[in-house]
Design a protein around this motif. Structure first.
Motif, mmCIF file in Angstrom:
data_model
loop_
_atom_site.group_PDB
_atom_site.id
_atom_site.type_symbol
_atom_site.label_atom_id
_atom_site.label_comp_id
_atom_site.label_asym_id
_atom_site.label_seq_id
_atom_site.Cartn_x
_atom_site.Cartn_y
_atom_site.Cartn_z
ATOM 1 N N LEU A 8 -2.477 2.236 -5.722
ATOM 2 C CA LEU A 8 -3.277 1.037 -6.042
ATOM 3 C C LEU A 8 -2.559 -0.232 -5.566
ATOM 4 C CD1 LEU A 8 -4.918 1.510 -9.572
ATOM 5 C CD2 LEU A 8 -5.854 2.004 -7.338
ATOM 6 N N ASP A 9 -1.251 -0.326 -5.828
ATOM 7 C CA ASP A 9 -0.470 -1.490 -5.356
ATOM 8 C C ASP A 9 -0.674 -1.683 -3.852
ATOM 9 O OD1 ASP A 9 0.620 -1.629 -7.895
ATOM 10 O OD2 ASP A 9 2.710 -1.506 -7.256
ATOM 11 N N PHE A 12 -4.550 -2.476 -2.803
ATOM 12 C CA PHE A 12 -4.990 -3.831 -3.139
ATOM 13 C C PHE A 12 -4.244 -4.858 -2.277
ATOM 14 C CE2 PHE A 12 -6.549 -2.218 -7.467
ATOM 15 C CZ PHE A 12 -7.889 -2.369 -7.131
ATOM 16 N N ALA A 13 -2.959 -4.613 -2.006
ATOM 17 C CA ALA A 13 -2.212 -5.532 -1.134
ATOM 18 C C ALA A 13 -2.813 -5.519 0.278
ATOM 19 C CB ALA A 13 -0.739 -5.158 -1.109
ATOM 20 N N LEU A 15 -5.843 -4.969 1.033
ATOM 21 C CA LEU A 15 -7.168 -5.623 1.009
ATOM 22 C C LEU A 15 -7.088 -7.130 0.785
ATOM 23 C CD1 LEU A 15 -9.304 -3.099 -1.109
ATOM 24 C CD2 LEU A 15 -9.156 -3.291 1.377
ATOM 25 N N SER A 16 -5.870 -7.638 0.503
ATOM 26 C CA SER A 16 -5.746 -9.055 0.131
ATOM 27 C C SER A 16 -5.651 -9.990 1.336
ATOM 28 C CB SER A 16 -4.530 -9.246 -0.778
ATOM 29 O OG SER A 16 -3.348 -9.095 -0.021
ATOM 30 N N ASP A 17 -6.123 -9.539 2.483
ATOM 31 C CA ASP A 17 -6.077 -10.383 3.683
ATOM 32 C C ASP A 17 -7.413 -10.307 4.419
ATOM 33 O OD1 ASP A 17 -3.986 -11.679 5.837
ATOM 34 O OD2 ASP A 17 -5.579 -10.511 6.788
ATOM 35 N N LEU A 79 -11.322 4.529 -1.126
ATOM 36 C CA LEU A 79 -11.234 3.489 -2.170
ATOM 37 C C LEU A 79 -11.882 3.937 -3.476
ATOM 38 C CD1 LEU A 79 -12.003 0.265 -0.059
ATOM 39 C CD2 LEU A 79 -9.790 1.224 -0.606
ATOM 40 N N GLU A 82 -9.711 2.735 -6.462
ATOM 41 C CA GLU A 82 -9.802 1.284 -6.599
ATOM 42 C C GLU A 82 -11.151 0.907 -7.228
ATOM 43 O OE1 GLU A 82 -8.835 2.959 -3.950
ATOM 44 O OE2 GLU A 82 -6.708 2.414 -3.906
#
Lengths: 120, 120
Positions: A8-9, A12-13, A15-17, A79, A82
């Motif tokens: 998950l870390d 999500f990281a 997807l953060s861009d 995903l 997530e």
């Protein structure tokens, strides 16, 4: 459990861009080489390689080099974990705010009863 | 559109840490002070303050200081946009892999026809 949290870390990281999300959307409609992607997102080849490698580490993209061209396609990760995490959060959220609504309703009713008592 | 993308960047980054996800889960069952959270997650007060401020910037947590105690509760953001983005990706993903499956099926059928022709 640790692996689940690490996954998950990492996802999500990844997807953060905005560019990395764009690359996933692009690969959702067709495979593309790294240079195609660099051109489409107005980036240097080096910049795009970095983004693709973040997506690759998260299992969201698979790359394959044939001759001089490295082609990218969607990886096996769907995903699911997530989506499930977010769904659980949304349910908790709704439950919390429903409880708050009920509390406010209860307080309003009490206030009304109180006002009626005073009027008598 | 830019705001939407910035929101997604910020939220996914906020979700990319196991402690921050844990804090959201905790606040899903009850409000808590920063020192409660620090204790529960075996962290220093400073460390927890940093995590909470990341969640606060993403709109996922609201904090309120009464006297000396800063209490945290879930914010207004329900991760709707994030859930929708992931759902869209999952649909694209399925469509891509269905197309791939069909291609493989088609190739298998062609091969069979070819083998039958050769046998005659």
């Amino acid at each position: 459990m640790v692996h689940y949290q690490t996954r998950l870390d990492t996802t999500f990281a990844a997807l953060s861009d905005v560019t990395r999300r764009g690359v996933l959307e692009q690969l959702g409609s067709s495979d593309a080489s790294i240079s195609d992607l660099a051109e489409r997102f107005h980036m240097t080849l080096t910049g795009m390689k970095k983004h693709v490698s973040v997506l690759e580490e998260a299992g969201l993209v698979i790359t394959e080099k044939v001759g001089r061209v490295r082609t990218c396609r969607l990886g096996q990760r769907r995903l699911e974990e997530e989506a499930a995490w977010i769904e659980r959060h949304r349910q908790l959220w709704s439950a919390r705010f429903d409880a708050l609504d009920k509390l406010v309703e209860h307080m309003k009713r009490e206030e009304k009863v109180d006002a009626q008592r005073k009027r008598r």
